[in-house]
Motif scaffolding. Sequence first.
Motif, PDB file in Angstrom:
ATOM      1  N   ALA A 152       1.270   3.350   9.507  1.00  0.00           N
ATOM      2  CA  ALA A 152       0.851   3.154   8.119  1.00  0.00           C
ATOM      3  C   ALA A 152      -0.596   3.568   7.839  1.00  0.00           C
ATOM      4  O   ALA A 152      -0.881   4.103   6.764  1.00  0.00           O
ATOM      5  CB  ALA A 152       1.072   1.687   7.720  1.00  0.00           C
ATOM      6  N   TRP A 176       1.256   4.342  -0.469  1.00  0.00           N
ATOM      7  CA  TRP A 176       1.937   3.069  -0.222  1.00  0.00           C
ATOM      8  C   TRP A 176       2.075   2.241  -1.491  1.00  0.00           C
ATOM      9  O   TRP A 176       3.058   1.519  -1.661  1.00  0.00           O
ATOM     10  CB  TRP A 176       1.196   2.272   0.850  1.00  0.00           C
ATOM     11  CG  TRP A 176       1.280   2.844   2.226  1.00  0.00           C
ATOM     12  CD1 TRP A 176       0.263   3.027   3.105  1.00  0.00           C
ATOM     13  CD2 TRP A 176       2.465   3.294   2.908  1.00  0.00           C
ATOM     14  NE1 TRP A 176       0.721   3.567   4.270  1.00  0.00           N
ATOM     15  CE2 TRP A 176       2.077   3.745   4.180  1.00  0.00           C
ATOM     16  CE3 TRP A 176       3.816   3.375   2.555  1.00  0.00           C
ATOM     17  CZ2 TRP A 176       2.975   4.253   5.105  1.00  0.00           C
ATOM     18  CZ3 TRP A 176       4.723   3.892   3.477  1.00  0.00           C
ATOM     19  CH2 TRP A 176       4.305   4.325   4.721  1.00  0.00           C
ATOM     20  N   MET A 216       0.762  -3.143  -1.420  1.00  0.00           N
ATOM     21  CA  MET A 216       1.251  -2.248  -0.368  1.00  0.00           C
ATOM     22  C   MET A 216       2.359  -2.903   0.468  1.00  0.00           C
ATOM     23  O   MET A 216       3.515  -2.583   0.308  1.00  0.00           O
ATOM     24  CB  MET A 216       0.080  -1.764   0.502  1.00  0.00           C
ATOM     25  CG  MET A 216      -0.782  -0.717  -0.193  1.00  0.00           C
ATOM     26  SD  MET A 216      -1.976   0.093   0.900  1.00  0.00           S
ATOM     27  CE  MET A 216      -3.399  -0.963   0.678  1.00  0.00           C
TER      28      MET A 216
END
Length: 820
Positions: free
Chosen positions: A556, A564, A596
Amino acid sequence: MIKMTALCAALLSLASASHAADCKPAPLGDATLYLRGGVNNWAAADEYAFEYRCDAYFLNLKASGVQEFKLADEDWTGRLTFGGDGQGNPARGGAGNIRREFSGEHTLRLSIAADGSAQLSVGPLSFKPTPPAPLTDKVALRTRFDSRDTAFKQPFGAQPAGTDVSFSIGNDVPGLKAATLIIERRQMSGNQEQLAYEPLARIPMTPRSRGLGTGFSARYRFDAAGVYGYWFEIETAQGKYALQNNKDAIYWTREKGSMGPATVERLPANLNRVRRYRQTIHAADFQVPAWARDVVYYYVFPERFRNGDSANDPRPGGGRPQDRYQDRDVERHARWNEKPFKPGTGDGSDALFNNDFFGGDLQGLIDKLDYIKALGANALYLTPVFRAPSNHKYDAADYKQIDPAFGSNADFERLCAEAAKRGIRVIPDTSLNHVGADSPYFNRFNNFPTYQPPRLPDGSLPPEGAAASSGRPSARGGGAFDGGKINPHSPYYSWFKFKPEEKDPNKQFQGWVGVSDLPELDKNDPSWRAYAYRDPDSVTNYWLDRGAAGWRMDVAPWVPDDFWREWRSAVKAKRPDALTVAETWFDSSKYFLGDMFDSTMNYIFRNAVLDYAAGKSGKLAAANLELMREAYPPQAFSALMNLLSTHDQPRALHHFGEDRDLPQAKRRLLLSVFFQMTYPGAPTIYYGDEVGLGGGDDPYNRATYPWADQGGQPDEALLREFKRLVALRHELPVLRHGTLSAPLHADEQVLVLARQLGQTWALTATNNSLQPRTVQVTLPAGLPRDARFTNALDGGVPLQARQGRLTLTLAPLSGLVLTR
């Protein structure tokens, strides 16, 4: 004799003066250089900072074996980063790692020539670092702040936007002249490579009488979601100081400080060296699916769990997609319980990584759902199952097709449906950061149809990139790097960033972290974003429509925050109760602002608990765990994916010394599982841990589950203990939903924690020592001074508090749950 002594002194003085004359200014100015590598999780840690002395930089290091590292400042500034030159030696801007072998304590000496070239030598321990000047100002030393004490800060922990927070500091001696509250906003991107604080406010604090001393107070309203830093500048008659966070190291995290009681140091000239307290401010409407805190995950690497359909097994020379790895045959294991292949170890395998297969598939998972249910797991986390040539499947070849070695799309839907019948949710995994070089998107090995662009009426080719400009790419067509050549007419061309001026094909595109098998996607490309999450049948929606209960997202930190944010909106619009889980390894506060992710793979928890259960300091573990309790919003803290073993790190049993003392390693494993099951968050069991599966670094942490009908030897006694501990968690809502307060007790061996849910209390205690331990704890406020507790694990003799104190006796390597 006197004359000889005087002569020696004079000669030494002359030698010293001559040596001083030879000293040169530091070639890197006032920058601090750190050794950053595997020995310290690549962090810029103070204990790995070089000191410049006369003509070189020095560092004392204790390490063993071959170590890989770089030398760099805190920000990985290009001109201040020395990597490897290909032979393991330091070179400014070198892309590789420096390699050296160590055997205990050594002194490293780095010299930098006028032309910028560097030489690094490793010798016996010989350098004496300059000790820091002692701090003697009693007024500064007696000034206090504690971020977890409501006498100093209210309210506690992460808060919604629009919250007013009050801050107080003070001491018990006169002489504190002034104090200023400094508020800053943290800016962080990537995997902590860029980290800075932007000044927001300097608030003069109001003095007030505090016994013999003086207290100061101030308030600040945090209007916008974000991660903020704060600290205090204080002034006494002897100067100015920083009242700041402590020096506790947080696993994987670049910033030091576990919060709680403050430390004081002289105000540094470079304010970047101040250790900020962190204040998380999340969106007021941040919600996490209610079911997340009740989850116990079963975490599976599908290729190694269970072979339910041998017909789809990858086989060399078979001619099917799953029978080839890029441009050559796969490797197939003859027996289920063999060790995974690792090139270069003499195990008879070829030179390629991740191309050996055992045959695990979705049918095997379906066949074993009752086993997973009986263990007590109610969520199934799968590493990627979409088409890809490797055994790990992070090199996606088709995001919308189950890998043929695992089954079909219908098999995935059937897995989700069968799991749901048993109360089990399925969370798939993928990377939206990179794809595989062997994919229709990239097509480096020409294993997919090459693209033939339609010609214009005059017979000429359309302009470069025209095929990609129409928006969403087609499901067929050539890749962006057909046969190792840039193809600007590919419908996927805009997904990647190319460097056509480079002659070496490996340098004509960006491989994620330099891995050419994983071409990195341009996450800002509209066409890619449409395919990933914007389109009605995007990758994200496609699998949610087919039964997925959420997503775990690989790497991520390498994906932009705005990606995101949009992605989360798409997920929640499709399925409001879907869970979003990030792969992050460090303090993940920035991902829990409500825009997110809901959760993350909790590597801080993993390291804290494994090290504690292995016998390391309980205080160290408590510091890391308390950081998260304070920094993370409660709704995210209660949903964290609390790991012990993973496919990216050695298994827990290996961490505990399975090769030295297996019975004791299993006892330590159970101690860590006990901690998992009694702590807030979602306990996560990596397949096979429950029956004693061990293994070190990749690929051995990805071994096959030792099924008895395949010749394995699962530890059934260990399995029963796992089941008992999971059942305890399910039986006691206070262990899943109860709030957690500060530790009632934390020393080197014993941790005692308190949980509360309404009028129900649970005290949990653990002992990591090989000896029994007895401790006395003060009951938390809200409990009667003579409270009586039941032993929830075995229903043994109740324990009675006396005058607000409770005596606990813990057996070696054991835990205790007391309920009231």
